[in-house]
Write a protein that holds these residues in place. Sequence first.
Motif, PDB file in Angstrom:
ATOM      1  N   THR A  87       0.836  -1.205   0.000  1.00 21.06           N
ATOM      2  CA  THR A  87       0.000   0.000   0.000  1.00 21.06           C
ATOM      3  C   THR A  87       0.864   1.245   0.000  1.00 21.06           C
ATOM      4  O   THR A  87       0.591   2.218  -0.712  1.00 21.06           O
ATOM      5  CB  THR A  87      -0.937   0.009   1.224  1.00 21.06           C
ATOM      6  N   GLN A  88       1.920   1.216   0.777  1.00 24.50           N
ATOM      7  CA  GLN A  88       2.816   2.366   0.877  1.00 24.50           C
ATOM      8  C   GLN A  88       3.652   2.540  -0.385  1.00 24.50           C
ATOM      9  O   GLN A  88       3.799   3.658  -0.905  1.00 24.50           O
ATOM     10  CB  GLN A  88       3.730   2.172   2.086  1.00 24.50           C
ATOM     11  N   ASN A  89       4.173   1.438  -0.923  1.00 22.70           N
ATOM     12  CA  ASN A  89       5.096   1.528  -2.054  1.00 22.70           C
ATOM     13  C   ASN A  89       4.438   1.998  -3.343  1.00 22.70           C
ATOM     14  O   ASN A  89       5.103   2.570  -4.208  1.00 22.70           O
ATOM     15  CB  ASN A  89       5.769   0.171  -2.285  1.00 22.70           C
ATOM     16  N   ARG A  90       3.127   1.758  -3.500  1.00 24.61           N
ATOM     17  CA  ARG A  90       2.480   2.144  -4.759  1.00 24.61           C
ATOM     18  C   ARG A  90       1.972   3.577  -4.742  1.00 24.61           C
ATOM     19  O   ARG A  90       1.342   4.022  -5.710  1.00 24.61           O
ATOM     20  CB  ARG A  90       1.340   1.181  -5.098  1.00 24.61           C
ATOM     21  N   GLN A  91       2.213   4.322  -3.676  1.00 28.28           N
ATOM     22  CA  GLN A  91       1.696   5.694  -3.605  1.00 28.28           C
ATOM     23  C   GLN A  91       2.273   6.585  -4.691  1.00 28.28           C
ATOM     24  O   GLN A  91       1.565   7.414  -5.267  1.00 28.28           O
ATOM     25  CB  GLN A  91       1.995   6.302  -2.222  1.00 28.28           C
ATOM     26  N   GLY A  92       3.569   6.421  -4.983  1.00 24.65           N
ATOM     27  CA  GLY A  92       4.173   7.235  -6.041  1.00 24.65           C
ATOM     28  C   GLY A  92       3.533   6.956  -7.387  1.00 24.65           C
ATOM     29  O   GLY A  92       3.225   7.881  -8.151  1.00 24.65           O
ATOM     30  N   THR A  93       3.303   5.676  -7.694  1.00 22.07           N
ATOM     31  CA  THR A  93       2.656   5.300  -8.953  1.00 22.07           C
ATOM     32  C   THR A  93       1.233   5.838  -9.012  1.00 22.07           C
ATOM     33  O   THR A  93       0.782   6.344 -10.051  1.00 22.07           O
ATOM     34  CB  THR A  93       2.643   3.766  -9.103  1.00 22.07           C
ATOM     35  N   LEU A  94       0.515   5.737  -7.897  1.00 22.86           N
ATOM     36  CA  LEU A  94      -0.877   6.177  -7.868  1.00 22.86           C
ATOM     37  C   LEU A  94      -0.982   7.698  -7.993  1.00 22.86           C
ATOM     38  O   LEU A  94      -1.898   8.208  -8.664  1.00 22.86           O
ATOM     39  CB  LEU A  94      -1.525   5.703  -6.563  1.00 22.86           C
ATOM     40  N   ALA A  95      -0.066   8.424  -7.374  1.00 21.74           N
ATOM     41  CA  ALA A  95      -0.081   9.887  -7.493  1.00 21.74           C
ATOM     42  C   ALA A  95       0.178  10.307  -8.938  1.00 21.74           C
ATOM     43  O   ALA A  95      -0.469  11.229  -9.460  1.00 21.74           O
ATOM     44  CB  ALA A  95       0.964  10.496  -6.558  1.00 21.74           C
ATOM     45  N   GLU A  96       1.114   9.639  -9.606  1.00 28.35           N
ATOM     46  CA  GLU A  96       1.405   9.946 -11.004  1.00 28.35           C
ATOM     47  C   GLU A  96       0.230   9.574 -11.903  1.00 28.35           C
ATOM     48  O   GLU A  96      -0.075  10.275 -12.879  1.00 28.35           O
ATOM     49  CB  GLU A  96       2.664   9.189 -11.441  1.00 28.35           C
TER      50      GLU A  96
END
Length: 364
Positions: A87-96
């Motif tokens: 959940t934490q690691n995909r935040q950058g991908t999700l924000a982009e």
Amino acid sequence: MGDVFIRHIELLGYEKRFFPSQHYVYMFLVKWNDLSEKLVYRRFTEIYEFHKALKEMFPIESGDINMEKRIIPHLPAPKWFDGQRSTQNRQGTLAEYCYTLVNLPHKISRCLHVVNFFKVRHDDMNPVTDSQIRKPEVFLLPKDAKKNSTDITGPIVLQTYRAIADYEKSSKTEMALEAGDMVDVVEKSENGWWFCQLKNKRGWVPASYLEPMDGPDESEEQEPNYAGEPYIVQKSYTAMEEDELTLKEGDTIEVIHKLLDGWWVIRSTIRNVKSIHKQRRKQISQETYRRNSRKYIQSRRNMKENFQNKANVIMEKNEPEENKPKAQPAVPPRPSKDLILNRCTESTRRKISIDRHDEPKMTP
């Protein structure tokens, strides 16, 4: 296609919830074309189902026919078990992904499928909770997350504020308050409205009705920009107080300082920014503030204690002076014999005359 569309989607972080079972939801601040801002919560499984449906609606733009023409961003499928690390690691991908989504051609970014998915739901305002289960843990995404997507905060303890007056909500997106309520602040907006949660209730409340429990956190205020930031007045405003400025629509102004309570400093003058609810900022009377604000009462108490301390210090300084031996009075000059003879008794006068006769006499 409708008139309502999304201007921007900002990923704020995620929540770890414990009801009805442990799971994670992402927090998005959705900014709409009517200048309103809404906080919504979505599971990643929901986001991925939304993404798949969007690709089916636009097969050319999704690259199903020709990969070279794909403009819809990629989104990895959810894992069989989504824990906190994933959940934490995909935040950058999700924000982009969100940034790219709202900048796609209007036929995609403003379609009903996108608009409806990010609209506020009932669960966003009133999440299903159990009072016997601990509160959700909040993990916020740093402001510079695009530069350091792996630099994610630990569990955040939301700031607790106290309501200093009753507030009746005027829309479904707001939350009513009673004096003394302890609320957790999720999002602070520069327009003076803060998104708060109180037990199982959530909504926007005016910042002027809240005071921090541990004193104001001045570090959150932006530093003044004395060079000024140009703005154009969108709606006329008539000054209500001496420290305000009357503005006319179309005027060009320079903003020096943006305060968190929604008031901006413009060359030593304060004005009210447009509220997300299109209404003037809610204010409370000074009498109500002085009666209910613990911060005000404590400041008065501290002022009284400081005054007493200063008085004690003055007394302590004066005491040594009082204990010092007093200076002896000056001794007057001795009176002459003639003055003594005029003022003395008869017996003293006889004694002096006898002493005179007994004195030896000088002869030439």
